[in-house]
Motif scaffolding. Structure first.
Motif, mmCIF file in Angstrom:
data_model
loop_
_atom_site.group_PDB
_atom_site.id
_atom_site.type_symbol
_atom_site.label_atom_id
_atom_site.label_comp_id
_atom_site.label_asym_id
_atom_site.label_seq_id
_atom_site.Cartn_x
_atom_site.Cartn_y
_atom_site.Cartn_z
ATOM 1 N N ASN A 120 0.819 -1.230 0.000
ATOM 2 C CA ASN A 120 0.000 0.000 0.000
ATOM 3 C C ASN A 120 0.850 1.276 0.000
ATOM 4 O O ASN A 120 0.373 2.333 -0.394
ATOM 5 N N VAL A 122 1.647 3.436 2.072
ATOM 6 C CA VAL A 122 0.902 4.599 2.577
ATOM 7 C C VAL A 122 1.750 5.656 3.277
ATOM 8 O O VAL A 122 1.300 6.786 3.443
ATOM 9 N N THR A 123 2.966 5.290 3.672
ATOM 10 C CA THR A 123 3.730 6.253 4.480
ATOM 11 C C THR A 123 4.160 7.487 3.686
ATOM 12 O O THR A 123 4.269 8.577 4.228
ATOM 13 N N SER A 128 1.762 6.509 -2.257
ATOM 14 C CA SER A 128 0.507 5.925 -1.771
ATOM 15 C C SER A 128 -0.516 5.722 -2.880
ATOM 16 O O SER A 128 -1.476 4.978 -2.697
ATOM 17 N N HIS A 129 -0.299 6.358 -4.025
ATOM 18 C CA HIS A 129 -1.273 6.182 -5.117
ATOM 19 C C HIS A 129 -0.744 5.247 -6.208
ATOM 20 O O HIS A 129 -1.316 5.171 -7.292
ATOM 21 N N MET A 156 -5.180 0.160 4.959
ATOM 22 C CA MET A 156 -4.288 1.325 4.877
ATOM 23 C C MET A 156 -3.764 1.805 6.239
ATOM 24 O O MET A 156 -2.848 2.613 6.295
ATOM 25 N N GLY A 159 1.138 0.283 7.487
ATOM 26 C CA GLY A 159 2.068 0.584 6.395
ATOM 27 C C GLY A 159 2.757 -0.675 5.876
ATOM 28 O O GLY A 159 3.279 -1.472 6.652
ATOM 29 N N GLU A 161 5.468 -1.957 2.733
ATOM 30 C CA GLU A 161 6.391 -1.532 1.674
ATOM 31 C C GLU A 161 6.829 -2.696 0.787
ATOM 32 O O GLU A 161 7.794 -2.594 0.033
ATOM 33 N N ARG A 193 8.526 2.645 7.924
ATOM 34 C CA ARG A 193 7.487 2.474 6.900
ATOM 35 C C ARG A 193 6.779 1.114 6.946
ATOM 36 O O ARG A 193 5.658 0.982 6.468
#
Ligand code: SUG
Length: 415
Positions: A120, A122-123, A128-129, A156, A159, A161, A193
């Motif tokens: 995801n 998200v960090t 994140s996209h 989400m 986090g 990676e 992360r």
């Protein structure tokens, strides 16, 4: 036959230095510099070719559509004041496919399929996209559901990676292995992360055997020194773990757990007295690809920066002169990616699979590499200055460059 296939991220035409990754020292140091997307993508292809020459199977993943207009809309960015958000929509960060997903090969999983969970990321806002387009692409490359399961990201709030914080130790790629998940704890100067819960969710989803999984905390000092992903301080291949002394919060406990769960595993540890943590991060010694070519000579594919570091190069020469398991060192030039904190290992996602079960449009051979090189030389922007990020005409050429690559590869459905 099951083998390791490296799926490298093709460096996208929007590659630029915006300094978006807090805790990634190379990226923040080079913020505002001029980037060279064409050279960057050609360096990446040359690395892939080099690995094919070693006799290794090579695949690739395509750059994601950038700038991401949908994301810019979502964050309601003002083009003049919200420069970091604009740069986030333009980032070519999906080139670092070690962050695309976590991969558990078929011999490790309950249902005997290879499982991939899309990260995801998200960090970091600019990353994140990535996941929706990455998910789409992995669903295509690994569409054969008899052999693969491609999962959505974990929720989400945790986090994740991807493979950058995951290692696998096994007698050989095709045999059951020990999967090692490395997470960080928050509290240091830079974000941790990878969350422990994310790793545990991935392991459960993939149907791993508890006897062959391990959750390890990354050393807080490693994260503070700029090792924002574990693959900046450690890398594993088959029965070998190549690691810096300061990679894990509890090194001795980690090695003991590995020995217990994966008999025959061998740890090659670089002491801080030989290569400091700072020098390891600067040179990206551990962000190397550790591979086993058909010759059987385990090879460490390191970035050119390792040769320029006296302590690192001295240590590598001593290693080769000894009788350890790593028998060759190969140097590659990925400077454009390195300047954003992405070394040889960041640029690839490892998937153990039978190449005949993968969509052939994602597999590289010499003819395809020639064709891609010609297209990149013609269509990738030669350089991007920070002030260009946001320009409508540059966005149009980035879009046509990517579209031409999709057409060349017959992957128009990813448009
Ligand atoms: O997420 N850099 C990437 C580098 C990723 C490296 N991957 C692994 N270690 N596996 C990151 O920090 C910099 C982009 C910028 O700042 O413009 C960036 O995203």
């Amino acid at each position: 036959m099951l083998q390791e296939i490296n799926f490298d991220g093709i460096v996208g035409p929007s590659h630029n230095y915006a300094g978006l990754s807090l805790g990634n020292l190379a990226a923040t140091k080079n913020a505002g510099g001029t980037s060279y997307p064409r050279a960057a993508a050609l360096q990446g292809l040359a690395k892939m070719r080099g690995n094919m020459t070693l006799g290794l199977a090579q695949g690739y993943l395509l750059p994601l559509p950038r700038p991401n207009a949908g994301w810019l809309d979502e964050v309601a960015a003002d083009a003049t004041t919200d420069r970091a958000l604009v740069a986030g929509a333009w980032s070519a960060s999906s080139m670092w496919t070690a962050n695309a997903a976590t991969v558990s090969p078929a011999p490790d999983t309950q249902d005997g399929r290879c499982h991939l969970t899309v990260a995801n990321l998200v960090t970091m806002p600019h990353r994140s996209h990535e996941w929706p387009d990455t998910h789409r692409q992995l669903r295509l490359a690994f569409a054969d559901s008899r052999h693969f399961g491609v999962h959505h990201p974990v929720p989400m709030c945790f986090g994740d990676e991807g493979a950058a914080n995951h290692m696998r130790l096994a007698p050989s790629h095709g045999q059951p292995g020990l999967e090692v998940f490395v997470y960080g704890r928050s509290g240091g100067p830079f974000p941790a992360r990878q969350h422990e819960q994310a790793s545990r969710i991935v392991a459960r989803r993939h149907g791993l055997d508890p006897a062959r999984m391990l959750f390890v905390e990354q050393a807080p000092e490693a994260i503070a020194a700029g090792a924002f992903h574990n693959d900046v301080v450690a890398v594993a291949n088959e029965h070998v773990l190549f690691t810096h002394e300061c990679a894990f919060a509890d090194p001795a406990g980690t090695y003991a757990a590995i020995a217990a769960k994966c008999p025959g595993a061998q740890v090659v540890e670089v002491p801080a007295s030989a290569v400091s943590l700072n020098e390891a991060v600067r040179s990206y010694l551990f962000n190397a690809q550790l591979v086993t070519p058909p010759s059987g000579e385990m090879t460490l594919v390191v970035p050119g920066e390792c040769k320029e570091s006296a302590p690192v190069w001295t240590w590598l020469q001593a290693m080769l002169a000894g009788n350890g398991p790593i028998r060759q060192v190969k140097v590659v030039d990925v400077r454009q990616s390195m300047a954003n904190g992405g070394g040889p290992a960041c640029l690839r996602l490892r998937v153990v699979a039978d190449p005949t079960t993968v969509d052939p449009r994602f597999l590289l051979d010499e003819a395809r590499a020639d064709a891609m090189e010609a297209l990149i030389a013609q269509m990738w922007p030669e350089q991007i200055d920070p002030a260009d990020v946001g320009s409508a005409s540059l966005a149009a050429s980035i879009h046509s460059a990517r579209t031409a690559l999709l057409d060349l590869l017959g992957l128009g459905e990813l448009a």
